[in-house]
Scaffold this active site. Structure first.
Site, PDB file in Angstrom:
ATOM      1  N   GLU A   1       9.561   6.295 -10.358  1.00 36.26           N
ATOM      2  CA  GLU A   1      10.517   5.185 -10.455  1.00 36.26           C
ATOM      3  C   GLU A   1      10.642   4.546  -9.075  1.00 36.26           C
ATOM      4  O   GLU A   1      10.619   5.254  -8.072  1.00 36.26           O
ATOM      5  CB  GLU A   1      11.922   5.668 -10.863  1.00 36.26           C
ATOM      6  CG  GLU A   1      12.081   5.969 -12.332  1.00 36.26           C
ATOM      7  CD  GLU A   1      11.750   7.411 -12.658  1.00 36.26           C
ATOM      8  OE1 GLU A   1      11.762   8.243 -11.733  1.00 36.26           O
ATOM      9  OE2 GLU A   1      11.456   7.724 -13.829  1.00 36.26           O
TER      10      GLU A   1
ATOM     11  N   TYR B   1       1.980   1.254  -4.300  1.00 36.35           N
ATOM     12  CA  TYR B   1       1.554   1.840  -5.578  1.00 36.35           C
ATOM     13  C   TYR B   1       0.549   0.928  -6.301  1.00 36.35           C
ATOM     14  O   TYR B   1      -0.424   1.416  -6.881  1.00 36.35           O
ATOM     15  CB  TYR B   1       2.767   2.123  -6.470  1.00 36.35           C
ATOM     16  CG  TYR B   1       3.820   2.995  -5.797  1.00 36.35           C
ATOM     17  CD1 TYR B   1       3.436   4.113  -5.053  1.00 36.35           C
ATOM     18  CD2 TYR B   1       5.177   2.703  -5.883  1.00 36.35           C
ATOM     19  CE1 TYR B   1       4.386   4.904  -4.406  1.00 36.35           C
ATOM     20  CE2 TYR B   1       6.129   3.491  -5.248  1.00 36.35           C
ATOM     21  CZ  TYR B   1       5.723   4.578  -4.511  1.00 36.35           C
ATOM     22  OH  TYR B   1       6.656   5.359  -3.873  1.00 36.35           O
TER      23      TYR B   1
HETATM   24  C1  LIG Z   1       6.996   2.885   1.329  1.00 38.38           C
HETATM   25  C2  LIG Z   1       6.573   3.553   2.652  1.00 38.38           C
HETATM   26  C3  LIG Z   1       6.400   5.050   2.420  1.00 38.38           C
HETATM   27  C4  LIG Z   1       5.216   2.940   3.106  1.00 38.38           C
HETATM   28  O1  LIG Z   1       4.790   3.664   4.254  1.00 38.38           O
HETATM   29  P1  LIG Z   1       3.864   3.013   5.398  1.00 38.38           P
HETATM   30  O2  LIG Z   1       3.340   4.137   6.218  1.00 38.38           O
HETATM   31  O3  LIG Z   1       4.589   1.938   6.108  1.00 38.38           O
HETATM   32  O4  LIG Z   1       2.730   2.345   4.504  1.00 38.38           O
HETATM   33  P2  LIG Z   1       1.218   2.075   4.921  1.00 38.38           P
HETATM   34  O5  LIG Z   1       1.120   1.618   6.324  1.00 38.38           O
HETATM   35  O6  LIG Z   1       0.392   3.252   4.518  1.00 38.38           O
HETATM   36  O7  LIG Z   1       0.875   0.818   3.980  1.00 38.38           O
HETATM   37  C5  LIG Z   1       0.259   1.005   2.737  1.00 38.38           C
HETATM   38  C6  LIG Z   1       0.476  -0.201   1.845  1.00 38.38           C
HETATM   39  O8  LIG Z   1       1.865  -0.344   1.521  1.00 38.38           O
HETATM   40  C7  LIG Z   1       2.204  -1.731   1.427  1.00 38.38           C
HETATM   41  N1  LIG Z   1       3.114  -2.077   2.522  1.00 38.38           N
HETATM   42  C8  LIG Z   1       3.503  -1.275   3.552  1.00 38.38           C
HETATM   43  N2  LIG Z   1       4.392  -1.924   4.332  1.00 38.38           N
HETATM   44  C9  LIG Z   1       4.560  -3.164   3.787  1.00 38.38           C
HETATM   45  C10 LIG Z   1       5.357  -4.299   4.142  1.00 38.38           C
HETATM   46  N3  LIG Z   1       6.155  -4.269   5.222  1.00 38.38           N
HETATM   47  N4  LIG Z   1       5.297  -5.394   3.351  1.00 38.38           N
HETATM   48  C11 LIG Z   1       4.515  -5.425   2.262  1.00 38.38           C
HETATM   49  N5  LIG Z   1       3.716  -4.382   1.864  1.00 38.38           N
HETATM   50  C12 LIG Z   1       3.747  -3.261   2.633  1.00 38.38           C
HETATM   51  C13 LIG Z   1       0.894  -2.486   1.566  1.00 38.38           C
HETATM   52  O9  LIG Z   1       0.309  -2.583   0.284  1.00 38.38           O
HETATM   53  C14 LIG Z   1       0.101  -1.527   2.440  1.00 38.38           C
HETATM   54  O10 LIG Z   1      -1.291  -1.732   2.329  1.00 38.38           O
HETATM   55  P3  LIG Z   1      -2.022  -2.774   3.364  1.00 38.38           P
HETATM   56  O11 LIG Z   1      -1.877  -2.146   4.729  1.00 38.38           O
HETATM   57  O12 LIG Z   1      -3.426  -2.813   2.872  1.00 38.38           O
HETATM   58  O13 LIG Z   1      -1.271  -4.082   3.251  1.00 38.38           O
HETATM   59  C15 LIG Z   1       7.616   3.283   3.785  1.00 38.38           C
HETATM   60  O14 LIG Z   1       7.858   1.897   3.862  1.00 38.38           O
HETATM   61  C16 LIG Z   1       8.941   4.015   3.593  1.00 38.38           C
HETATM   62  O15 LIG Z   1       9.095   5.175   3.990  1.00 38.38           O
HETATM   63  N6  LIG Z   1       9.929   3.308   2.997  1.00 38.38           N
HETATM   64  C17 LIG Z   1      11.272   3.904   2.755  1.00 38.38           C
HETATM   65  C18 LIG Z   1      11.223   4.941   1.669  1.00 38.38           C
HETATM   66  C19 LIG Z   1      10.767   4.366   0.344  1.00 38.38           C
HETATM   67  O16 LIG Z   1      11.162   3.279  -0.066  1.00 38.38           O
HETATM   68  N7  LIG Z   1       9.922   5.152  -0.362  1.00 38.38           N
HETATM   69  C20 LIG Z   1       9.436   4.795  -1.686  1.00 38.38           C
HETATM   70  C21 LIG Z   1      10.406   5.260  -2.716  1.00 38.38           C
HETATM   71  S1  LIG Z   1       9.845   4.864  -4.353  1.00 38.38           S
END
Ligand SMILES: CC(C)(COP(=O)(O)OP(=O)(O)OC[C@H]1O[C@@H](n2cnc3c(N)ncnc32)[C@H](O)[C@@H]1OP(=O)(O)O)[C@@H](O)C(=O)NCCC(=O)NCCS
Length: 213
Positions: free
Chosen positions: A140, A152
């Site tokens: 979710e 995702y």
């Molecule tokens: C979601 C989360 C885990 C992503 O972690 P991250 O290390 O920043 O992500 P990555 O650098 O591996 O990025 C992977 C992909 O995520 C998406 N993404 C990451 N940051 C983004 C941003 N600021 N805006 C849009 N897309 C984004 C993109 O699809 C990206 O792929 P790309 O680099 O080819 O564009 C992080 O933002 C987080 O911890 N958020 C708070 C907790 C949360 O919301 N968890 C999910 C609960 S369902």
């Protein structure tokens, strides 16, 4: 720097509490990591800064006042001070139920985001699900959490439905996202392909090559 992913340990809990507070500030009740470690359905993995964990003994620059403040005002379950220089960068967790892997959480420290760590945690979670012979991964996500949804979608998850007013804090709806057929014979090769393109993209990040290989 060398990063690696390993199963959760007791000693990670103070840092995981810190990561959770930062990533999910309105979530209540907070994740009880200790209880999750005893839950046979749950599989938690942490992304660790290997350089930090190689250093013997406790970190020296612990901010004791910040720690006390957190204990008193935020989370009375914290029993150990947290070092200013983090060892745990993020974590991912699945619950395995009746052959379905539920992605319970993926979170990366704010200062380390947009460096590919979230993707690595998702890849590891998928590998863990395959290890447990799951046929799908489902989750979710808040309708407003476009960042996580992008992550995702990038890995082939599809929106399968909506849970109305799923979140207790603001009654926000959740999207149900699912990645089907992770038990199909061609999925391991697909996952390897994702990992290879991740390695190509992030090969200049110190430590990333070791972690991704
Ligand atoms: C979601 C989360 C885990 C992503 O972690 P991250 O290390 O920043 O992500 P990555 O650098 O591996 O990025 C992977 C992909 O995520 C998406 N993404 C990451 N940051 C983004 C941003 N600021 N805006 C849009 N897309 C984004 C993109 O699809 C990206 O792929 P790309 O680099 O080819 O564009 C992080 O933002 C987080 O911890 N958020 C708070 C907790 C949360 O919301 N968890 C999910 C609960 S369902």
């Amino acid at each position: 720097m060398v990063y690696f992913i390993r199963p959760i340990k007791d000693e990670d809990i103070p840092e995981l509490n810190q990561i959770d507070r930062e990533a999910f500030p309105t979530m209540w009740p907070a994740t009880n990591f200790k209880r999750e470690m005893e839950n046979i359905m749950a599989h938690y993995m942490v992304l660790v800064d290997g350089d930090s964990s190689n250093q013997a003994g406790p970190k020296t620059n612990i901010n004791i006042w910040k720690w006390l403040w957190n204990c008193i005002y935020h989370d009375s379950t914290i029993l150990q001070p947290v070092a200013d220089h983090p060892k745990v960068i993020g974590y991912g967790a699945i619950w395995v139920m009746a052959g379905s892997a539920h992605l319970v959480s993926v979170a990366v420290r704010e200062a380390y985001r947009r460096k590919g760590f979230g993707e690595l945690l998702l890849i590891s979670s998928l590998k863990e699900a395959i290890k447990h012979k799951c046929f799908e991964m489902t989750l979710e996500v808040r309708v407003s959490n476009i960042v996580a949804q992008n992550l995702y979608l990038k890995y082939g998850f599809a929106i399968k439905g909506i849970r109305k007013k799923y979140y207790l804090d603001n009654h926000e709806d959740a999207l149900i996202m699912t990645l089907d057929s992770i038990d199909s014979p061609d999925f391991p090769a697909k996952l390897k392909g994702y990992k290879n393109s991740h390695t190509r993209k992030w090969k200049t990040t110190p430590g990333m090559a070791e972690l991704a290989s």
